[in-house]
Scaffold this active site. Structure first.
Site, PDB file in Angstrom:
ATOM      1  N   HIS A 165       0.833  -1.196   0.000  1.00 16.85           N
ATOM      2  CA  HIS A 165       0.000   0.000   0.000  1.00 16.85           C
ATOM      3  C   HIS A 165       0.872   1.253   0.000  1.00 16.85           C
ATOM      4  CE1 HIS A 165      -3.799  -2.215   1.609  1.00 16.85           C
ATOM      5  NE2 HIS A 165      -3.677  -2.277   0.305  1.00 16.85           N
ATOM      6  N   CYS A 226       4.115 -12.083   2.418  1.00 21.04           N
ATOM      7  CA  CYS A 226       4.961 -11.939   3.609  1.00 21.04           C
ATOM      8  C   CYS A 226       4.861 -13.190   4.473  1.00 21.04           C
ATOM      9  CB  CYS A 226       4.513 -10.720   4.409  1.00 21.04           C
ATOM     10  SG  CYS A 226       5.392 -10.524   5.979  1.00 21.04           S
ATOM     11  N   GLU A 256      -5.388  -8.678   2.787  1.00 24.83           N
ATOM     12  CA  GLU A 256      -4.782  -9.695   3.647  1.00 24.83           C
ATOM     13  C   GLU A 256      -5.847 -10.494   4.389  1.00 24.83           C
ATOM     14  OE1 GLU A 256      -2.367 -10.028   7.796  1.00 24.83           O
ATOM     15  OE2 GLU A 256      -1.784  -8.357   6.487  1.00 24.83           O
TER      16      GLU A 256
END
Length: 479
Positions: A165, A226, A256
């Site tokens: 982002h 991640c 997410e």
């Protein structure tokens, strides 16, 4: 297991063994070596004209809709071992890191770090948070995306969402001709992705349905998810295995959280302690604080934030806590304690482990930046600058910390939000866009500054240069 792919009225059947075969570029993807017993079969449909994401619909127009009992863990295990999948880069790490250093590092930030994170330029003293900016997971994601372009210089490269982002980084990838999968009416149009294309999964991850769609298309998948996010996926998988409902602390529309929910069994997503309290009050039949109401009211309130067929009377008997990694650490911890006390009160202390489980899924980088911000707001500063994408959840919580302390704080995503003149356009923690004149006080000032985990140092430098220029103009006008 039989998988039935339905697209444009045509029915194609592929057979998949209970082990879910390794995925490859072969056209006979996942054909079995033997007949699969009927008890292992299930239906999975591809809706090429899908619906808006909800608790009861496909998440994208061209993604595969999976049943609730679909073994996402086994599927992902096999996908990550296929030859069309890469999550470690392509051997160009040093070259791409050098390029990123040229594009994203800052001499001003270097000076601050060399001087104990405090330095004075003219009549502006800057205090930099001890932990700030690019985290390891973000740097890794961007670096692997750069490697993908280096490895596939002529191929069409897609990305399923913004890689992080931050508008500066996302614009740079667009310049490198990494294209976003188009969205129409809130639905991703995966039909534009062809066999042989390269598709990047962003740092936030991707839902199981999207991964399954891409594996069926025989594309090259470059996974930059991640590792802290995949840690949360493992936790909700444990919840699912133990038949616990996952209470996910997050924002239901965040990429997410959407991905995490796709790995869960039963789940409910709560955005803050107020919503968690509502859920706990419902569990206790209104005896916590009376904030909850009827079952119908509960289902209406969380209609976009629960798993398909969610029944609060049935599905809140056994619960576990997970979180979107970018949420406020203290609130996640408070939420976990609240739910644990609720289950103790409902079922007794000796039985609590049968009704509540919790694992620490708070990202180290998120925690470090929040802890550093709590220290920075205790410093003697005239104002705070929080630099990061306006859709960045972790950055919003840094702004929240400053707002709660009552310090004038300005959350901006780039230096372009400053000016013309002594004017600034910034966001508040809850999302309101505000414009303010004369935001910089006259005379010598001390500024505290931090940046979200997706923000390059160069963006912070550009912001500070703009501040220095305004104060320099002020000095010239007063001379």
């Amino acid at each position: 297991m039989s998988v039935y792919l339905v697209c444009g009225g045509c029915l194609v059947m592929a057979m998949i063994s209970p082990r879910l075969c390794g995925l490859s570029r072969r056209s006979d993807l996942c054909l079995p070596e033997h007949k699969v017993p009927r008890r292992f079969r299930k239906f999975i449909s591809v809706r090429c004209g899908g619906e808006v994401p909800s608790s009861s619909s496909s998440s994208s127009s061209s993604s595969v809709s999976v049943d609730a009992d679909f073994d996402a863990k086994v599927f992902r295990h096999n996908l990550t071992r296929s030859k069309n999948y890469n999550r470690k880069g392509f051997g160009h790490k040093q070259e791409t890191l050098q390029l990123m250093n040229r594009e994203y590092t800052s001499d001003i930030i270097k000076t601050l770090k060399e001087n104990g994170n405090v330095y004075t330029w003219g009549n502006v003293t800057v205090k930099l948070a001890e932990a700030y900016g690019f985290c390891w997971g973000v740097e890794r994601a961007v670096q692997i995306a750069y490697e993908a372009r280096k490895q596939f210089p002529e191929d069409k490269i897609w990305i399923t969402n913004e890689i992080i982002h931050n508008p500066t980084v996302n614009k740079r990838l667009q310049e490198m001709e990494v294209q976003n999968v188009p969205v129409d009416g809130g639905r991703k149009q995966f039909d534009v992705v062809d066999q042989g294309d390269v598709v990047i999964l962003p740092a936030f991850g991707a839902g199981v349905d999207e991964m399954l769609t891409l594996s069926q298309k025989n594309v090259q998948i470059v996974d930059t998810t991640c590792p802290w996010v995949t840690k949360v996926w493992n936790v909700v998988e444990k919840h699912k295995k133990g038949e616990f409902t996952s209470i996910i602390h997050g924002k239901y529309a965040h990429e997410e959280t959407i991905a995490t929910a796709s790995f869960a069994g039963k789940y409910i997503i709560v955005k803050d302690i107020k919503e968690a309290t509502y859920v706990c009050d419902y569990i206790l039949g209104g005896e916590l604080n009376g904030s909850s109401s009827t079952k119908d009211a509960f289902q209406e309130k969380f209609k976009n934030a629960v798993s398909r067929g969610f029944d609060p009377d049935r599905d809140l008997v056994k619960v576990g806590i997970a979180n979107q990694t970018t949420m406020l650490k203290g609130e996640t911890e408070e939420m976990g304690k609240l739910v644990e006390r609720t289950m103790m009160r409902k079922y007794g202390v000796v039985n609590v482990n049968e009704h509540f489980i919790s694992f620490n899924t708070i990202c180290d980088a998120t925690q470090e930046r929040q802890d550093a911000m709590y220290k920075l707001v205790d410093e003697n500063v005239d104002l705070m600058l929080v630099v990061g994408g306006w859709n960045s959840s972790n950055t919003s919580h840094l702004q929240e910390i400053a707002e709660e302390r009552g310090i004038p704080s300005y959350w901006i995503d780039s230096e372009e939000r400053i000016g013309p003149g002594n004017r600034i356009a910034y966001k508040l923690n809850h999302g309101e866009l505000v414009e303010k004149e004369n935001w910089l006080p006259e005379g010598p000032i001390t500024i505290g500054i931090t940046s979200g985990a997706s923000t390059p140092d160069k963006v912070v430098e550009d912001v500070l240069v703009k501040v220095f220029d305004l104060k320099r103009e002020e000095t010239l006008q007063l001379a």
